[in-house]
Design a protein around this motif. Structure first.
Motif, PDB file in Angstrom:
ATOM      1  N   PHE A   1      -0.042  17.315 -19.311  1.00 14.07           N
ATOM      2  CA  PHE A   1      -1.071  17.061 -20.306  1.00 14.07           C
ATOM      3  C   PHE A   1      -2.491  17.158 -18.978  1.00 14.07           C
ATOM      4  O   PHE A   1      -3.336  17.474 -19.460  1.00 14.07           O
ATOM      5  CB  PHE A   1      -1.107  16.080 -20.893  1.00 14.07           C
ATOM      6  CG  PHE A   1      -2.133  15.446 -21.579  1.00 14.07           C
ATOM      7  CD1 PHE A   1      -2.494  16.493 -23.060  1.00 14.07           C
ATOM      8  CD2 PHE A   1      -3.124  14.522 -21.723  1.00 14.07           C
ATOM      9  CE1 PHE A   1      -3.586  16.162 -23.651  1.00 14.07           C
ATOM     10  CE2 PHE A   1      -4.178  14.174 -22.296  1.00 14.07           C
ATOM     11  CZ  PHE A   1      -4.389  15.213 -23.598  1.00 14.07           C
TER      12      PHE A   1
ATOM     13  N   SER B   1      -5.667  10.727 -21.070  1.00 14.11           N
ATOM     14  CA  SER B   1      -4.389  10.278 -21.235  1.00 14.11           C
ATOM     15  C   SER B   1      -4.083   8.846 -21.572  1.00 14.11           C
ATOM     16  O   SER B   1      -3.056   8.629 -22.396  1.00 14.11           O
ATOM     17  CB  SER B   1      -3.635  10.585 -19.908  1.00 14.11           C
ATOM     18  OG  SER B   1      -3.787  12.051 -19.698  1.00 14.11           O
TER      19      SER B   1
ATOM     20  N   SER C   1      -3.197   7.085 -25.409  1.00  5.90           N
ATOM     21  CA  SER C   1      -1.959   6.829 -26.026  1.00  5.90           C
ATOM     22  C   SER C   1      -1.583   5.313 -25.887  1.00  5.90           C
ATOM     23  O   SER C   1      -0.340   5.015 -26.623  1.00  5.90           O
ATOM     24  CB  SER C   1      -0.699   7.893 -25.861  1.00  5.90           C
ATOM     25  OG  SER C   1      -0.542   7.743 -24.199  1.00  5.90           O
TER      26      SER C   1
ATOM     27  N   LEU D   1       0.039  19.140 -28.904  1.00  2.00           N
ATOM     28  CA  LEU D   1      -1.040  18.967 -27.637  1.00  2.00           C
ATOM     29  C   LEU D   1      -1.258  20.095 -27.085  1.00  2.00           C
ATOM     30  O   LEU D   1      -2.365  20.209 -26.760  1.00  2.00           O
ATOM     31  CB  LEU D   1      -0.512  17.783 -26.863  1.00  2.00           C
ATOM     32  CG  LEU D   1      -0.292  16.380 -27.190  1.00  2.00           C
ATOM     33  CD1 LEU D   1       0.537  15.440 -26.201  1.00  2.00           C
ATOM     34  CD2 LEU D   1      -1.450  16.001 -27.383  1.00  2.00           C
TER      35      LEU D   1
ATOM     36  N   LEU E   1      -2.869  11.762 -29.677  1.00  2.00           N
ATOM     37  CA  LEU E   1      -2.409  10.751 -28.484  1.00  2.00           C
ATOM     38  C   LEU E   1      -2.073   9.319 -28.937  1.00  2.00           C
ATOM     39  O   LEU E   1      -1.134   8.749 -28.714  1.00  2.00           O
ATOM     40  CB  LEU E   1      -3.445  10.593 -27.425  1.00  2.00           C
ATOM     41  CG  LEU E   1      -3.801  11.889 -26.690  1.00  2.00           C
ATOM     42  CD1 LEU E   1      -4.887  11.808 -25.875  1.00  2.00           C
ATOM     43  CD2 LEU E   1      -2.563  12.345 -25.827  1.00  2.00           C
TER      44      LEU E   1
ATOM     45  N   GLY F   1       1.652   7.992 -28.933  1.00  2.00           N
ATOM     46  CA  GLY F   1       2.046   6.888 -28.421  1.00  2.00           C
ATOM     47  C   GLY F   1       2.883   5.929 -29.210  1.00  2.00           C
ATOM     48  O   GLY F   1       3.697   5.480 -28.693  1.00  2.00           O
TER      49      GLY F   1
END
Length: 462
Positions: A279, A298, A301, A339, A355, A359
Motif C-alpha cells: 500500500f 495508511s 485503518s 485497494l 481502510l 481495519g
C-alpha cells in the motif's frame, strides 16, 4: 483488573511492533550515516526476522521453566539492550548484529505475552482481553513508517531506538506490579536437537522469503535458502514424532480449533502481511505521495481496528467463531483486493472507507482467530501452543511480503517495465485478496459450537 493485564502486555508489544517497521522509511538515512548502501542495510531487517524465527519456538518452554512473567521481563530487557546497540551502531555489521539481538527479545515478548494472557484471564473474559492484546500488532505497522520518517527528517535517526528505553523501563515496572506470578513447571525439559532443527527450518524459510521479496542478495540465494529451510522442517517433523516433548509440539494439531486457527490465520496473514508492503509503495509510486503522506493515509485503518475492540465480544457471542471468522475472512479479503483498484481520480472518501472497514474486519479476524486457537488447548499445553502459533505466524507474514513482491516483480517483467505502475499493484492486491479469502477453507468444517464457552455462548459446567 481483568483489563490491566492485556494493557500492560500491550505497552511492551506496542514498542516491539512499532520498532519492527519504523526503520523501513529510515533505511536511506541510516545507510548514509553508517557508510552502507540501503540495499545492503535491508539485511538488518532480515536479521531481525531471522532472530524471531530462531527463538520463537523455544519461548513457550522457557516460560514454562523459568516463569512467564520473568521471561517476559527478560525479553523486554534484551530488546532494550538491542535498541541501545542499534542506536550506537556505526557499521553495517554492528547494526545487523544489534537488530539480531533485538529479535531475540522480540521473539519472547509476543508469544510469552500471549501465554500470560491465556493463563491469567478466565476463558470467559479471553475475547475482550485478546482484543486489547491485538491492538499493538494492528497499529504498530501503520504508525511505524510515518514515525520513522518524521524522526529521520526532523531529528537524529538514532532516536528511533533510544525512545524504546523509557518505554521498556515502564513496561518492566508495570509487568512487575500488575502481571500475575505463574508458578514455573519445574520438570520442564529442553529439546535442544529440536531447537536447532526448528531454528534452522524457520530461519531458512523466513530468510529465504525475505531475500526473494527484498533482494538484498540474488533471488537464487533466497530460493535455495527456502528449500533448505523446508528440508530441515521435514527432518524436524520426523524428530518431533519420536521425541516425547519436542520443542514445537506438532501433536497439538489434533486440537481441531487450534489447527483451524493456525491454517486459516496463516493464509489470512499472508494477505495482511502484504498490505503494509504494497500500500505505501502504491501511494508513493502510483500516486506520487511522499513516504510521510502515505504513512498518514495508511494509519486510517487504525480507526476501524479501535472500533472493533468494543464490538468483538458481542459479535462472537451472537454469531460464534465459525460464522464470524468466515465473514471476516471474506469481507477482509475482498477489501484488500479492492485497494488495488482505487485510482487517484476517485474521491479520497472511498479510500478512507475501504481502510476503515478493512481495519475493522482485519482486527475482528485476528482477535477471533487468536482466541479460538486456545479455546480447547489444555492449560498445561498453552506454552507449547503459543510457540506453535507464533512460529507459523512469523512464516506467514514473511510469506505475505514474498508473495506480494513476487507478483509485483512478475507483472513488471511481463509488461517489460523497470518500475511498478498502478496496474502492477492492482494485480498484486487482487492476488493477496484471493489468498486471504482462501483462509475460509480452514473454518468451513469447524463445528457450529466451536469455542462456544470462550465466545460466551455456553455457560461452563460446574
Amino acid at each position: 483488573m481483568k483489563r490491566i493485564v492485556p494493557v500492560v502486555l500491550a505497552v511492551a508489544l506496542f514498542m516491539e511492533n512499532i520498532d519492527s517497521t519504523v526503520i523501513a522509511t529510515s533505511l536511506a538515512t541510516i545507510a548514509r550515516d553508517i557508510g552502507a548502501s540501503p540495499i545492503a542495510l535491508k539485511l538488518a531487517l532480515t536479521s531481525y526476522y531471522v532472530s524471531l524465527a530462531v527463538f520463537i519456538p523455544i519461548s513457550g518452554r522457557m516460560a514454562d521453566r523459568f516463569g512467564a512473567r520473568a521471561v517476559f521481563q527478560m525479553a523486554i530487557g534484551i530488546f532494550m539492550l538491542g535498541s541501545l546497540a542499534c542506536g550506537f551502531a556505526n557499521s553495517l555489521g554492528g547494526f545487523v548484529a544489534a537488530r539480531f539481538l533485538q529479535g531475540i527479545g522480540g521473539a519472547m515478548m509476543t508469544p510469552v505475552g500471549r501465554l500470560l494472557l491465556v493463563r491469567a484471564v478466565p476463558r470467559s473474559d479471553l475475547v475482550g482481553a485478546m482484543a486489547w492484546f491485538t491492538i499493538p500488532a494492528l497499529i504498530g505497522p501503520l504508525i511505524g513508517p510515518p514515525l520513522g520518517g518524521a524522526i529521520s527528517t526532523y531529528a537524529d535517526w538514532r532516536w528511533i531506538f533510544f525512545i524504546n528505553l523509557p518505554i521498556g523501563v515502564i513496561g518492566m515496572m508495570l509487568a512487575q506490579r500488575f502481571l500475575p506470578f505463574i508458578e514455573p513447571i519445574r520438570d520442564t525439559q529442553f529439546d535442544w536437537p529440536g531447537f536447532v532443527l526448528s531454528g534452522l527450518a524457520c530461519a531458512g524459510v523466513v530468510f529465504g522469503l525475505s531475500v526473494v521479496s527484498l533482494p538484498a542478495l540474488p533471488p537464487s540465494v533466497g530460493v535455495a535458502t527456502t528449500v533448505m529451510g523446508l528440508i530441515f522442517a521435514l527432518i524436524y517433523v520426523r524428530h518431533a514424532r519420536r521425541h516425547e516433548r519436542p520443542v514445537v509440539e506438532l501433536r497439538l494439531f489434533r486440537v481441531v480449533t487450534l489447527r483451524a486457527a493456525v491454517a486459516g490465520g496463516g493464509l489470512f496473514r499472508i494477505g495482511a502481511g502484504a498490505v503494509p508492503f504494497l500500500f505505501p509503495l502504491m501511494l508513493q509510486l502510483g500516486f506520487g505521495y511522499s513516504p510521510f503522506q502515505s504513512g498518514l493515509i495508511s494509519a486510517v485503518s487504525i480507526g476501524g481496528a479501535m472500533m472493533m475492540k468494543t464490538l468483538v465480544k458481542p459479535i462472537l457471542k451472537q454469531f460464534g467463531f465459525r460464522v464470524t471468522l468466515l465473514s471476516a475472512a471474506v469481507v477482509g479479503g475482498v477489501l484488500m483486493g479492492a485497494l488495488g483498484f482505487y485510482r487517484p481520480d476517485m474521491p479520497l472518501a472511498v479510500l478512507v472507507l475501504l481502510l476503515l472497514i478493512g481495519g475493522f474486519f482485519r482486527s475482528l479476524f485476528f482477535t477471533g482467530v487468536n482466541t479460538l486457537a486456545f479455546a480447547d488447548v489444555p492449560q498445561a499445553k498453552t506454552g507449547d501452543a503459543t510457540a506453535l502459533l507464533a512460529a507459523f505466524q512469523q512464516v506467514a507474514i514473511a510469506g505475505g511480503v514474498a508473495v506480494a513482491g513476487a507478483v509485483l516483480e512478475g507483472s513488471m517483467i511481463w509488461h517489460g517495465r523497470d518500475s511498478a505502475m498502478l496496474g502492477d499493484f492492482t494485480l498484486a492486491f487482487f492476488v493477496v485478496g484471493v489468498v486471504t479469502v482462501l483462509s475460509t477453507l480452514a473454518f468451513l468444517r469447524l463445528p457450529a459450537d466451536a469455542g462456544a464457552e470462550v465466545a460466551g455462548r455456553r455457560v461452563p459446567a460446574e
